[in-house]
Write a protein that holds these residues in place. Structure first.
Motif, PDB file in Angstrom:
ATOM      1  N   ALA A  25      29.613 -15.996 -26.100  1.00 37.57           N
ATOM      2  CA  ALA A  25      28.510 -15.384 -26.860  1.00 37.57           C
ATOM      3  C   ALA A  25      27.228 -16.205 -26.746  1.00 37.57           C
ATOM      4  CB  ALA A  25      28.910 -15.225 -28.324  1.00 37.57           C
ATOM      5  N   ASP A  26      27.303 -17.360 -26.105  1.00 34.29           N
ATOM      6  CA  ASP A  26      26.123 -18.213 -25.937  1.00 34.29           C
ATOM      7  C   ASP A  26      25.373 -17.823 -24.665  1.00 34.29           C
ATOM      8  OD1 ASP A  26      26.790 -19.653 -28.223  1.00 34.29           O
ATOM      9  OD2 ASP A  26      27.907 -21.171 -27.091  1.00 34.29           O
ATOM     10  N   VAL A  27      24.071 -18.026 -24.709  1.00 35.56           N
ATOM     11  CA  VAL A  27      23.197 -17.718 -23.580  1.00 35.56           C
ATOM     12  C   VAL A  27      22.446 -18.992 -23.206  1.00 35.56           C
ATOM     13  CG1 VAL A  27      21.181 -16.383 -22.889  1.00 35.56           C
ATOM     14  CG2 VAL A  27      22.929 -15.324 -24.294  1.00 35.56           C
ATOM     15  N   HIS A  28      22.273 -19.220 -21.909  1.00 32.63           N
ATOM     16  CA  HIS A  28      21.546 -20.392 -21.411  1.00 32.63           C
ATOM     17  C   HIS A  28      20.391 -19.918 -20.528  1.00 32.63           C
ATOM     18  CE1 HIS A  28      24.696 -23.390 -22.521  1.00 32.63           C
ATOM     19  NE2 HIS A  28      25.445 -22.295 -22.472  1.00 32.63           N
ATOM     20  N   THR A  29      19.226 -20.541 -20.700  1.00 26.29           N
ATOM     21  CA  THR A  29      18.081 -20.285 -19.825  1.00 26.29           C
ATOM     22  C   THR A  29      17.369 -21.599 -19.545  1.00 26.29           C
ATOM     23  OG1 THR A  29      16.603 -19.828 -21.692  1.00 26.29           O
ATOM     24  CG2 THR A  29      17.654 -17.930 -20.661  1.00 26.29           C
ATOM     25  N   ASP A  30      16.531 -21.598 -18.513  1.00 24.35           N
ATOM     26  CA  ASP A  30      15.697 -22.759 -18.185  1.00 24.35           C
ATOM     27  C   ASP A  30      14.275 -22.486 -18.642  1.00 24.35           C
ATOM     28  OD1 ASP A  30      17.850 -23.985 -16.945  1.00 24.35           O
ATOM     29  OD2 ASP A  30      17.255 -23.372 -14.932  1.00 24.35           O
ATOM     30  N   ALA A  31      13.604 -23.536 -19.086  1.00 25.89           N
ATOM     31  CA  ALA A  31      12.178 -23.451 -19.413  1.00 25.89           C
ATOM     32  C   ALA A  31      11.471 -24.599 -18.706  1.00 25.89           C
ATOM     33  CB  ALA A  31      11.947 -23.544 -20.925  1.00 25.89           C
ATOM     34  N   THR A  32      10.436 -24.283 -17.965  1.00 29.15           N
ATOM     35  CA  THR A  32       9.669 -25.300 -17.248  1.00 29.15           C
ATOM     36  C   THR A  32       8.452 -25.670 -18.085  1.00 29.15           C
ATOM     37  OG1 THR A  32      10.401 -24.384 -15.143  1.00 29.15           O
ATOM     38  CG2 THR A  32       8.472 -25.816 -15.087  1.00 29.15           C
ATOM     39  N   ILE A  33       8.264 -26.984 -18.274  1.00 30.64           N
ATOM     40  CA  ILE A  33       7.117 -27.470 -19.035  1.00 30.64           C
ATOM     41  C   ILE A  33       6.339 -28.466 -18.182  1.00 30.64           C
ATOM     42  CG2 ILE A  33       8.254 -27.098 -21.260  1.00 30.64           C
ATOM     43  CD1 ILE A  33       8.719 -30.160 -21.404  1.00 30.64           C
ATOM     44  N   SER A  34       5.117 -28.755 -18.600  1.00 38.67           N
ATOM     45  CA  SER A  34       4.273 -29.697 -17.862  1.00 38.67           C
ATOM     46  C   SER A  34       4.605 -31.138 -18.266  1.00 38.67           C
ATOM     47  CB  SER A  34       2.795 -29.419 -18.133  1.00 38.67           C
ATOM     48  OG  SER A  34       2.463 -29.805 -19.457  1.00 38.67           O
ATOM     49  N   LEU A  35       4.136 -32.071 -17.471  1.00 36.59           N
ATOM     50  CA  LEU A  35       4.305 -33.486 -17.763  1.00 36.59           C
ATOM     51  C   LEU A  35       3.664 -33.828 -19.109  1.00 36.59           C
ATOM     52  CD1 LEU A  35       5.197 -36.309 -16.813  1.00 36.59           C
ATOM     53  CD2 LEU A  35       3.027 -36.499 -15.613  1.00 36.59           C
ATOM     54  N   SER A  36       2.483 -33.276 -19.368  1.00 39.87           N
ATOM     55  CA  SER A  36       1.780 -33.531 -20.632  1.00 39.87           C
ATOM     56  C   SER A  36       2.576 -33.009 -21.822  1.00 39.87           C
ATOM     57  CB  SER A  36       0.400 -32.877 -20.627  1.00 39.87           C
ATOM     58  OG  SER A  36      -0.375 -33.383 -19.582  1.00 39.87           O
ATOM     59  N   GLN A  37       3.144 -31.811 -21.699  1.00 43.64           N
ATOM     60  CA  GLN A  37       3.963 -31.264 -22.782  1.00 43.64           C
ATOM     61  C   GLN A  37       5.183 -32.144 -23.036  1.00 43.64           C
ATOM     62  OE1 GLN A  37       4.363 -27.334 -20.957  1.00 43.64           O
ATOM     63  NE2 GLN A  37       3.768 -26.432 -22.923  1.00 43.64           N
ATOM     64  N   ALA A  38       5.787 -32.659 -21.983  1.00 42.91           N
ATOM     65  CA  ALA A  38       6.963 -33.513 -22.135  1.00 42.91           C
ATOM     66  C   ALA A  38       6.617 -34.809 -22.870  1.00 42.91           C
ATOM     67  CB  ALA A  38       7.569 -33.829 -20.773  1.00 42.91           C
ATOM     68  N   VAL A  39       5.491 -35.407 -22.530  1.00 45.12           N
ATOM     69  CA  VAL A  39       5.109 -36.691 -23.123  1.00 45.12           C
ATOM     70  C   VAL A  39       4.541 -36.509 -24.530  1.00 45.12           C
ATOM     71  CG1 VAL A  39       3.552 -38.662 -22.902  1.00 45.12           C
ATOM     72  CG2 VAL A  39       4.712 -37.766 -20.883  1.00 45.12           C
ATOM     73  N   LEU A  40       3.627 -35.555 -24.694  1.00 47.27           N
ATOM     74  CA  LEU A  40       2.906 -35.406 -25.960  1.00 47.27           C
ATOM     75  C   LEU A  40       3.523 -34.392 -26.924  1.00 47.27           C
ATOM     76  CD1 LEU A  40      -0.688 -35.374 -24.455  1.00 47.27           C
ATOM     77  CD2 LEU A  40       0.517 -37.318 -25.488  1.00 47.27           C
ATOM     78  N   GLY A  41       4.394 -33.522 -26.420  1.00 49.04           N
ATOM     79  CA  GLY A  41       4.963 -32.462 -27.252  1.00 49.04           C
ATOM     80  C   GLY A  41       4.142 -31.195 -27.129  1.00 49.04           C
ATOM     81  N   GLY A  42       4.623 -30.127 -27.713  1.00 48.03           N
ATOM     82  CA  GLY A  42       3.914 -28.856 -27.657  1.00 48.03           C
ATOM     83  C   GLY A  42       4.854 -27.718 -27.969  1.00 48.03           C
ATOM     84  N   ALA A  43       4.593 -26.573 -27.397  1.00 53.61           N
ATOM     85  CA  ALA A  43       5.437 -25.397 -27.598  1.00 53.61           C
ATOM     86  C   ALA A  43       5.483 -24.601 -26.307  1.00 53.61           C
ATOM     87  CB  ALA A  43       4.891 -24.539 -28.733  1.00 53.61           C
ATOM     88  N   VAL A  44       6.555 -23.831 -26.136  1.00 55.59           N
ATOM     89  CA  VAL A  44       6.704 -22.966 -24.974  1.00 55.59           C
ATOM     90  C   VAL A  44       7.416 -21.694 -25.435  1.00 55.59           C
ATOM     91  CG1 VAL A  44       8.895 -23.971 -24.177  1.00 55.59           C
ATOM     92  CG2 VAL A  44       7.380 -22.908 -22.540  1.00 55.59           C
ATOM     93  N   ARG A  45       7.026 -20.598 -24.829  1.00 60.76           N
ATOM     94  CA  ARG A  45       7.634 -19.301 -25.158  1.00 60.76           C
ATOM     95  C   ARG A  45       8.628 -18.940 -24.057  1.00 60.76           C
ATOM     96  NH1 ARG A  45       4.525 -15.582 -28.293  1.00 60.76           N
ATOM     97  NH2 ARG A  45       6.057 -14.128 -29.027  1.00 60.76           N
TER      98      ARG A  45
END
Length: 158
Positions: A25-45
């Motif tokens: 019943a679990d679902v897995h997906t990938d989300a690609t983020i930028s280097l800046s988002q990884a270091v500083l944080g943020g949000a992704v849809r």
């Protein structure tokens, strides 16, 4: 499924998805983020099974980190509730940098501590407080005017 006095068995075949990966019943997906988002944080849809999901990226997120969104997976057939949606984070490293981006990263690299190995064009030397930047040696005194801040100012303001 009961139909009158007879029992009817139905088999569903679900087409495989290029985006979702199912595990019960679990679902897995990938989300690609930028280097800046990884270091500083943020949000992704990300696209969800029933609706789009906006997830918070905590500062300092590593590549291949996994974020769990409870109850956003597939409806469970033999019990109540839904599975979970797991989002696997992938950090996209830029292949080309502008002059300003390169200067900022080099400035950061100059003050970064505990680097395993070396960084191209930036090498600590064992001679006192000297450092070698792209082949030229500078002392700590010279660094205060032309080092980190100087490189950034020059790259951004010309």
């Amino acid at each position: 499924m009961q139909v009158g006095k007879r029992e009817l068995f139905i088999t569903f075949r679900v087409q495989q998805s290029d985006y979702f990966h199912r595990d019960g019943a679990d679902v897995h997906t990938d989300a690609t983020i930028s280097l800046s988002q990884a270091v500083l944080g943020g949000a992704v849809r990300v696209q969800g099974i029933y609706e789009d999901i906006t997830i918070k990226i905590p500062p300092g997120t590593s590549s291949h980190a996994r974020i769990r969104v409870a109850g956003k997976g597939i409806k469970k057939m033999n019990s109540y509730g839904h599975g979970d949606h797991y989002i696997h984070i992938k950090i996209k490293i830029p292949q080309k940098l502008t002059r300003e981006q390169r200067a900022l990263l080099q400035a950061y690299a100059e003050i970064e501590e505990n680097t395993p190995g070396t960084i191209d064009d930036i090498t600590d030397t064992s001679e006192g407080k000297k450092k070698s930047y792209a082949g030229s040696e500078r002392t700590q005194e010279q660094d205060s005017d032309t080092g980190i801040l100087g490189k950034i100012k020059k790259a951004i303001f010309g």
